[in-house]
Design an enzyme around this catalytic site. Sequence first.
Site, PDB file in Angstrom:
ATOM      1  N   ILE A 176       0.877  -1.152   0.155  1.00  0.00           N
ATOM      2  CA  ILE A 176       0.030  -0.175   0.074  1.00  0.00           C
ATOM      3  C   ILE A 176       0.846   1.323  -0.044  1.00  0.00           C
ATOM      4  O   ILE A 176       2.022   1.276   0.666  1.00  0.00           O
ATOM      5  CB  ILE A 176      -1.040   0.018   1.016  1.00  0.00           C
ATOM      6  CG1 ILE A 176      -1.822  -1.118   1.136  1.00  0.00           C
ATOM      7  CG2 ILE A 176      -1.774   1.408   1.239  1.00  0.00           C
ATOM      8  CD1 ILE A 176      -2.761  -1.329   2.455  1.00  0.00           C
ATOM      9  N   ASP A 177       0.521   2.204  -0.809  1.00  0.00           N
ATOM     10  CA  ASP A 177       1.525   3.213  -0.648  1.00  0.00           C
ATOM     11  C   ASP A 177       1.489   4.013   0.404  1.00  0.00           C
ATOM     12  O   ASP A 177       0.808   3.998   1.375  1.00  0.00           O
ATOM     13  CB  ASP A 177       0.795   4.629  -1.705  1.00  0.00           C
ATOM     14  CG  ASP A 177       0.628   3.979  -3.439  1.00  0.00           C
ATOM     15  OD1 ASP A 177       1.577   3.371  -3.700  1.00  0.00           O
ATOM     16  OD2 ASP A 177       0.083   4.550  -4.086  1.00  0.00           O
ATOM     17  N   ASN A 178       2.866   4.709   0.736  1.00  0.00           N
ATOM     18  CA  ASN A 178       3.088   5.062   1.969  1.00  0.00           C
ATOM     19  C   ASN A 178       2.133   6.382   2.452  1.00  0.00           C
ATOM     20  O   ASN A 178       1.568   6.098   3.663  1.00  0.00           O
ATOM     21  CB  ASN A 178       4.390   6.070   1.919  1.00  0.00           C
ATOM     22  CG  ASN A 178       5.713   4.996   1.809  1.00  0.00           C
ATOM     23  OD1 ASN A 178       5.452   3.733   2.061  1.00  0.00           O
ATOM     24  ND2 ASN A 178       6.864   5.487   1.277  1.00  0.00           N
TER      25      ASN A 178
ATOM     26  N   THR B  14      -1.247   6.191   1.948  1.00  0.00           N
ATOM     27  CA  THR B  14      -2.374   5.574   1.713  1.00  0.00           C
ATOM     28  C   THR B  14      -2.697   4.807   3.146  1.00  0.00           C
ATOM     29  O   THR B  14      -1.754   4.208   3.655  1.00  0.00           O
ATOM     30  CB  THR B  14      -2.693   4.301   0.700  1.00  0.00           C
ATOM     31  OG1 THR B  14      -2.373   5.489  -0.490  1.00  0.00           O
ATOM     32  CG2 THR B  14      -4.017   4.064   0.865  1.00  0.00           C
TER      33      THR B  14
END
Length: 477
Positions: free
Chosen positions: A263-265, A267
Amino acid sequence: MLASCVAASISSALVSRSFWAAGRRTLSAPTSSALRNCRRRSRKKDQWWAPKAKIVLPRASEANVIPTERRASADGHTEYSRLLPCPSHNMVPRIEHLVVSEDGNVLDYISKALRLPSKYVADLIQFGAIHYALVCPKPPPTATPEQVKIYREVTEASVLQRRSSLKGKTVREAQKTYRIADANAFVEAGTYLRVHVHPKRFPRCYEIDWKSRIIAVTDSYVVLNKPAATSVGGSSDNIEETCATFVSRVLGLDTPLKTTHQIDNCTEGCLVLAKTKEFCSVFHGMIREKQVKKLYLALTAEPVPTGIISHYMRPVNLAPRLVSREFIEGWHLCQLEVLECKEVPWPNTDVVKTHKIEDCEWPSKKTAYECKINLLTGKTHQVRAQLAAIGAPIIGDLMYMPAALAANSNPLINPFDKQRKECSSDGDKLAAAVEWISCHGKEPNSAIGLQASQISWNDGNCSYEAGPPWWIVKKQI
């Protein structure tokens, strides 16, 4: 005659790679089983849309703040102490490339070569910020004549033949890069070292009540409501300040948790971490077979039509991720399904301040739109890039919202949109792509309006929800 060390100013964008194999006490190539655990970036065939010119995108805060890990001395040089406590801002990246000239301890060698305190170097090793290769990789075209000369000297056939550590290995195998995991590791002359002196930091890790973020704990896995502004499993220069590390410590686990997906940082939301290698492998298999369902909530600046949205993503492992509405040979299909989209209030000043949401200068800030999204394909930055491409960027997304603003001002600027300026040559196409990339901003250091709200598998028998996203204000009772 080689100098005691060579601090090569080789471009990190061209030589740095992310590998996840642990180093050994005596530095040698990892075993075949360790090699299978390495993550390597495959080389893509050159295309006109893959710019060959170096494009620098800042990743750290622009604030020129000197964190606690360094201070300026009276003579103007930087003095280093320790990596902890964690600074509130990232420093400008500094990567040093060394070729070892004499056998010795890796910590002592780097400390002497770069004039860094031994404790600081030990911290870098613990953070996973130092990498090695038995043989120096080929320098890029930007290398200086002195660097090229040293490379030729240390890779000369007669020199390599005298090194017992290279027995049975090809030069290509010996040039593969691995992480150093032991401060007592021995390095021999000719070994290449890459030192990330200023690793990317994640101060949010030290502010989180990690126990309160745990959704479920089983014998095989842990489900976490990942906070924004944190890393799932780390970066090439920091494997210490991660969700996996902090949750492992909170649960008192002897074996660290393993990442199963990313998961993107910036997000927040549902993240599955594996307790065992077996479950990690099984979960990866379920993802490949599309047996894992992921629902997202996105807070956008404009309404999004319901239904399936399709794009094709450039197969280059660099941000920003470029997407095209039309098919391009070699680009990856990206699809998401918008299940519903409803009006919600734009986050108020207090909420924006609390969660440190970036002001991307969107002109209207009265109404926002909350979209429930079924992710049909799982590409990096997919939701963010696709929504921005249709003119509905995610609130707080400092990377993709500026591009959407640029497209609003000049509808022809996106060379991958249906409405675009025609280019007569590959050179014009490349120039247009570079200009479009320059319209994007930097990766956010704080939260954006995106939450991985639900994850399920095993035909829904395993299903977990993250709870309300940050933009939903809890009413006081």
